[in-house]
Design a protein around this motif. Structure first.
Motif: not given
Length: 312
Positions: A183-195, A221-228
């Motif tokens: 979650a910390i290191l996930r590529s910033p592309e993920l939320p862009l993909f989902m959008v 997605e940002m809140e989920f990332r924090k949760r993970m």
């Protein structure tokens, strides 16, 4: 008016049919599954792990059940949209994990629809949840909640997935670290993909602007990332502490979950002891065969990914 009627009907569908479908394998179990498929290079592996958890980004939108039901369906059934968007190395890793999770022929299929070693034709997690539900129904504190049967089943479902996550922690002690690190290191592309994959149709469905739809997707997605990150940190603790932290988290989530069904608990209700009991019972129920199911699911998902041409 037509769109309002569609939204109202979809909310009804979400409330009636969402139980037993929203939650499946727990996040740590998905992390373990994705740690054993795909690439071994560390950063790509971590992106696969986060991608494999990310289909569940919208599972906690209890204040917006219609949105939750709609977006859940998209991430679990229209998953190939994300695969088609990814272009970079890390983006492909995220998308690979995302596809592996799917409900049609991915990891969630064995949890929801047909287990491979137990719960054939109903799903491993669902079959175990039925057993746990019958145990909980003998507990006075649980009986006092007077939960409708679909809600009771979903409660048992959540407890089973938490129990399996903790069994995974026993088997692979570094799983919590990998959940948090992914979650910390996930590529910033993920939320862009989902959008890009879901925002346009979501805006039409919800009768909101594209910008609003994109904001909901990205912020959730940002809140989920924090949760993970927090969930991974909880799993890094000793088992007793991890169970306590996870029980506290579920007790807090339960307020919103029950409110979605119009269930308001009496002030001062402490769900933590009951949740801890349920998780411990789930661990007992699953301890003898979860590893066989998990290993069979890894093999199944690997074969399915190859069959559908998901390689990179």
């Amino acid at each position: 008016m037509k769109k309002k009627l569609i939204i109202a009907w979809t909310m009804f569908i979400a409330l009636v049919f969402l139980p037993s479908t929203v939650f499946s394998w727990g996040s740590a179990t998905h992390a373990y599954l994705d740690d054993h498929i795909g690439k071994r290079e560390e950063l790509r592996n971590l992106n696969e792990i986060y991608g494999g958890m990310a289909n569940d980004v919208f599972n906690y939108m209890f204040n917006y059940p219609a949105y939750m039901g709609y977006l859940y369906y998209q991430t679990h059934n229209e998953f190939l949209r994300v695969w088609g968007i990814a272009r970079t190395r890390q983006g492909k890793s995220l998308a690979y994990g995302f596809v592996s999770h799917n409900d049609m022929w991915g990891a969630d299929f064995t949890a929801h629809h047909s287990g491979l070693t137990f719960g054939q034709n109903e799903g491993y997690i669902i079959a175990k949840a039925k057993i746990l539900k019958s145990i909980l129904e003998q507990v006075p504190e649980y009986q006092a909640l007077q939960l409708p049967d679909p809600v009771a089943m979903e409660v048992a479902h959540n407890l089973v997935e938490s129990g399996v996550d903790l069994l995974i922690k026993r088997r692979a002690p570094l799983t919590g670290l990998k959940v948090a690190a992914s979650a910390i290191l996930r590529s910033p592309e993920l939320p862009l993909f989902m959008v890009k994959a879901y925002a346009e149709e979501f805006s039409d469905y919800a009768d909101i602007s594209y910008l609003e739809a994109a904001k909901i997707i990205a912020s959730t997605e940002m809140e989920f990332r924090k949760r993970m990150i927090l969930y991974g940190q909880a799993l890094m603790q000793d088992e007793a502490t991890a169970i306590q932290l996870i029980s506290e988290d579920w007790a807090e989530l339960a307020i919103g979950f029950f409110a979605m069904y119009g269930i308001i608990l009496p002030e001062g209700t402490d769900l933590i002891p009951l949740i801890k009991f349920g998780i411990l019972q789930a661990m007992v129920i699953c301890a003898g065969d979860f590893d066989n199911e998990v290993e069979a699911t890894i093999n199944f998902v690997n074969q399915q990914l190859l069959l559908y041409g998901i390689v990179y």
